[in-house]
Enzyme design. Structure first.
Site, PDB file in Angstrom:
ATOM      1  N   LYS A 142       0.817  -1.204   0.000  1.00  0.00           N
ATOM      2  CA  LYS A 142       0.000   0.000   0.000  1.00  0.00           C
ATOM      3  C   LYS A 142       0.858   1.265   0.000  1.00  0.00           C
ATOM      4  CE  LYS A 142      -4.059  -2.187   2.094  1.00  0.00           C
ATOM      5  NZ  LYS A 142      -3.563  -3.580   2.156  1.00  0.00           N
ATOM      6  N   LYS A 193      -8.284   1.509   6.243  1.00  0.00           N
ATOM      7  CA  LYS A 193      -7.731   0.146   6.364  1.00  0.00           C
ATOM      8  C   LYS A 193      -6.332   0.227   6.944  1.00  0.00           C
ATOM      9  CE  LYS A 193      -7.190   0.736   1.363  1.00  0.00           C
ATOM     10  NZ  LYS A 193      -7.604   0.346   0.031  1.00  0.00           N
ATOM     11  N   ARG A 199     -15.820  -5.695   0.719  1.00  0.00           N
ATOM     12  CA  ARG A 199     -14.549  -6.283   0.359  1.00  0.00           C
ATOM     13  C   ARG A 199     -14.675  -7.329  -0.742  1.00  0.00           C
ATOM     14  NH1 ARG A 199     -13.349  -8.148   6.238  1.00  0.00           N
ATOM     15  NH2 ARG A 199     -15.454  -8.907   5.862  1.00  0.00           N
ATOM     16  N   ASP A 233      -4.087  -4.304  -7.914  1.00  0.00           N
ATOM     17  CA  ASP A 233      -5.534  -4.230  -7.733  1.00  0.00           C
ATOM     18  C   ASP A 233      -6.038  -2.911  -8.287  1.00  0.00           C
ATOM     19  OD1 ASP A 233      -5.440  -6.651  -6.436  1.00  0.00           O
ATOM     20  OD2 ASP A 233      -5.574  -5.813  -4.423  1.00  0.00           O
ATOM     21  N   GLU A 244      -3.469  -1.088  -4.974  1.00  0.00           N
ATOM     22  CA  GLU A 244      -2.425  -1.880  -4.328  1.00  0.00           C
ATOM     23  C   GLU A 244      -1.487  -2.449  -5.376  1.00  0.00           C
ATOM     24  OE1 GLU A 244      -2.888  -4.664  -0.777  1.00  0.00           O
ATOM     25  OE2 GLU A 244      -4.813  -4.850  -1.781  1.00  0.00           O
TER      26      GLU A 244
HETATM   27  N1  LIG Z   1     -11.005   3.075  -1.810  1.00  0.00           N
HETATM   28  C1  LIG Z   1     -11.859   2.027  -1.824  1.00  0.00           C
HETATM   29  N2  LIG Z   1     -13.131   2.183  -2.271  1.00  0.00           N
HETATM   30  C2  LIG Z   1     -13.989   1.137  -2.283  1.00  0.00           C
HETATM   31  N3  LIG Z   1     -13.688  -0.099  -1.869  1.00  0.00           N
HETATM   32  C3  LIG Z   1     -12.438  -0.314  -1.402  1.00  0.00           C
HETATM   33  C4  LIG Z   1     -11.462   0.727  -1.356  1.00  0.00           C
HETATM   34  N4  LIG Z   1     -10.323   0.219  -0.849  1.00  0.00           N
HETATM   35  C5  LIG Z   1     -10.576  -1.087  -0.573  1.00  0.00           C
HETATM   36  N5  LIG Z   1     -11.848  -1.416  -0.907  1.00  0.00           N
HETATM   37  C6  LIG Z   1     -12.470  -2.743  -0.788  1.00  0.00           C
HETATM   38  O1  LIG Z   1     -11.810  -3.465   0.237  1.00  0.00           O
HETATM   39  C7  LIG Z   1     -11.115  -4.598  -0.290  1.00  0.00           C
HETATM   40  C8  LIG Z   1      -9.793  -4.799   0.427  1.00  0.00           C
HETATM   41  O2  LIG Z   1      -8.997  -3.640   0.335  1.00  0.00           O
HETATM   42  P1  LIG Z   1      -7.486  -3.660  -0.132  1.00  0.00           P
HETATM   43  O3  LIG Z   1      -7.004  -2.250  -0.196  1.00  0.00           O
HETATM   44  O4  LIG Z   1      -7.347  -4.451  -1.375  1.00  0.00           O
HETATM   45  O5  LIG Z   1      -6.753  -4.357   1.093  1.00  0.00           O
HETATM   46  P2  LIG Z   1      -6.301  -5.882   1.351  1.00  0.00           P
HETATM   47  O6  LIG Z   1      -4.825  -5.803   1.349  1.00  0.00           O
HETATM   48  O7  LIG Z   1      -6.862  -6.222   2.687  1.00  0.00           O
HETATM   49  O8  LIG Z   1      -6.819  -6.723   0.219  1.00  0.00           O
HETATM   50  C9  LIG Z   1     -10.970  -4.298  -1.775  1.00  0.00           C
HETATM   51  O9  LIG Z   1     -10.887  -5.485  -2.523  1.00  0.00           O
HETATM   52  C10 LIG Z   1     -12.249  -3.547  -2.069  1.00  0.00           C
HETATM   53  O10 LIG Z   1     -13.354  -4.440  -2.215  1.00  0.00           O
HETATM   54 MG   LIG Z   2      -6.520  -6.321  -1.893  1.00  0.00          MG
END
Ligand SMILES: Nc1ncnc2c1ncn2[C@@H]1O[C@H](COP(=O)(O)OP(=O)(O)O)[C@@H](O)[C@H]1O
Ligand SMILES: [Mg+2]
Length: 313
Positions: free
Chosen positions: A125, A160, A232, A272, A280
């Protein structure tokens, strides 16, 4: 060409082979005639400047419940291998960082995938912040005043933990949310790391696309659609995998970040993308190979081994 390959991974008896990218890599390596050895991160040792581990020969089979056979343990200098797959799962903590320091001693004479120094220097991140024009408005901090300022400007945000993974503790906080103060209090007690505070992207309802890059180039993609009652998209949280093509914007993202990844020795990377925004850049132990294959996409394991073999000749 036969390569002497070791995989550093979490206990192989616990993996779910149907969705495991490391397993897909091992199957393909074995198919090509490479010799496989296995060890878990707790068996690593650094004596002087030489990393060693009690490794076991490994055979794999794509059969649930009978997916591996291990040989006897033999203490081996890791520099004896041509290739080491660094595939232990997060958490990305001091134990993980220590691993990268040890493996750094033998790379690149032994090709470690991914380059351990780059893995250490590119938390998923944080690496994205090198490309601010590709990511949604994002703030990384523990300072409540900073977060208050950002929320005021952005409205709905997602919060997060900076070193979180697998969708753990990902919250959507609406502008008027009254639980925000308590969430901050609780977070401060549980985590020492900063939050990632990010503009909420409504496009997440259509999915979070995992795109795999091999040596900086497109190798395959899969879209992950969150369950209707969850933010998520992570498959461990009930996200559904579906086939995905690349949009022009995503192709542009790949063109922009590809050269940096290649330079850093980040050979196998999963990015991602939500609604055209990069959120990410996963380099520690990316996944997605089997989901891409299952939804009719390319065989990413083959592309990765082609790339590794090219680097070893
Ligand atoms: N800025 C955002 N807006 C909307 N949904 C988000 C956002 N950031 C994360 N999410 C949701 O949360 C999930 C997990 O977040 P992510 O940043 O990918 O962290 P991790 O490392 O836990 O996968 C993503 O797959 C998405 O569904
Ligand atoms: Mg992710």
């Amino acid at each position: 060409m036969t390569l002497n390959v070791a995989v550093q991974m979490d206990p192989i008896e616990h993996i779910n082979i149907a969705g495991d990218s490391t397993f897909a890599l091992l199957l393909e390596a074995q198919k090509r005639g490479h010799k496989l050895s296995y060890y878990t991160p707790d068996r690593l040792a650094l004596e002087g400047r030489t990393p060693v581990a009690a490794v076991q020969s490994l055979q794999v089979r794509d059969i649930t419940g009978d997916h591996f056979t291990l040989g006897e343990k033999a203490r081996t200098a890791l520099s004896d291998f041509d290739v080491i797959l660094l595939r232990q799962d997060p958490p990305f903590d001091l134990a993980y960082i220590t691993t990268t320091h040890m493996l750094e001693r033998i790379h690149p004479e032994t090709l470690v995938v991914n380059d351990p120094a780059s893995v250490r220097n590119a938390p998923e991140k944080i690496l994205v912040t090198e490309f601010p024009e590709l990511m949604p408005p994002t703030l990384i901090t523990r300072d409540p005043d900073e977060i208050a300022r950002f929320r005021k400007a952005q409205g709905d945000v997602v919060m997060k933990p900076l070193y979180g993974h697998g969708g753990a503790a990902v919250f959507r906080i609406k502008a008027e949310d009254q639980n925000y103060g308590s969430l901050i209090d609780m977070f401060s007690n549980v985590w020492r790391e900063p939050w990632v505070v990010q503009t909420f992207l409504p496009a997440v309802a259509k999915g979070d696309k995992r795109i795999i890059l091999v040596d900086g180039e497109f190798a395959g993609a899969v879209n992950r659609v969150p369950a209707p009652d969850d933010l998520r998209s992570n498959m461990v949280r009930g996200g559904q995998a579906e086939a995905a093509d690349l949009t022009d914007r995503e192709a542009e993202i790949i063109r922009t970040i590809g050269p940096t990844l290649r330079e850093k020795g980040l050979l196998f990377v999963g990015i991602d993308v939500i609604g055209g925004y990069l959120t990410e850049i996963n380099v520690t132990s990316p996944t997605g190979i089997r989901a891409i294959a299952k939804t009719g996409g390319p065989d990413v394991a083959r592309i990765i081994w082609d790339a590794i073999e090219t680097k070893r000749t």
